[in-house]
Enzyme design. Sequence first.
Site: not given
Length: 338
Positions: A171, A198
């Site tokens: 990310d 996530h």
Amino acid sequence: MFAARQAVGLFQRRAFSSTAANASKVAILGAAGGIGQPLSLLLKLNPRVSELALYDIVGAPGVAADISHVNTKSTVKGYGKGEAKEALKGSEIVLIPAGVPRKPGMTRDDLFNTNASIVRDLAKECAEACPDASILIIANPVNSTVPITAEVFKSKGVYNPKKLFGVTTLDVVRASRFISELKKTDPANESIVVVGGHSGATIVPLLSQSGSELKGEQLDEYVKRVQFGGDEVVKAKDGKGSATLSMAMAGARFAESLLKAAQGQKGVIEPTFVDSPLYKESHGVTYFASNVELGPNGVEKIHPVGDVTEYEQKLLDVCLKDLKGNIEKGEKFVKENP
């Protein structure tokens, strides 16, 4: 041949800091998969790894034979079905990319039913064979598979919250790459703070803490791309794969950071989804991704979110609601399917 050797050497110098005096055994569960294979190769190139154990229900011995020819010092061995405990014995770090990949239209949460069982069973093997190892969960949905692993370890009486990590590094890698494209900068010089979880809306980039600023539609588009960047890859691969290569790079980066910290380097900080008393007390979620300082025993210090803009707070509010449900889903699964 000479050019090839030069290329390998250049990659190693760029990807990993330096040859370590100490070295470690690392195991990969799911080593023959789309993430597992490139992850295995990257860790074979890491001078901090002395022994690499590759496990999968099929194909791992072949992957091991292949990368064993790479001219680095570490030894590699592949293990097949029924040999997980042997692969795990003596491991200091275990990475778990095992599971099915996303397909078009699927969210990470859609993967839950299949991957939850896979992670639960592998967590049992880890709890019995290497309870003191650092466990790095890559298998999606991470927001649920980390709690699943924790509950398994708790049931075995060996849970250490400082050594269980959900790998959210991708990310940050995406957020940094995407902002560099907008700013026309070198992505190596960008480091965007990303917190939360996530999966989709639980991924919250904090530009206000990263020396960057976007507004209006451009900000909305940027946040959406960071949150759903994996969809770009699934679509581009025409339903035949997901983000495997970039995820392998992110997993290798996190493993390298953990190895550096375990071998004495100070000030090693990585984003990761961990058991977080700080956020349980302040936000009511047991696990949360934020910048974490790593040490020889795993989690050394969890960094607080800090001040955010009104826009970012709204993103966090949505994140926390979704995240709580994801975590509870994982915990409930283990209780109902021990």
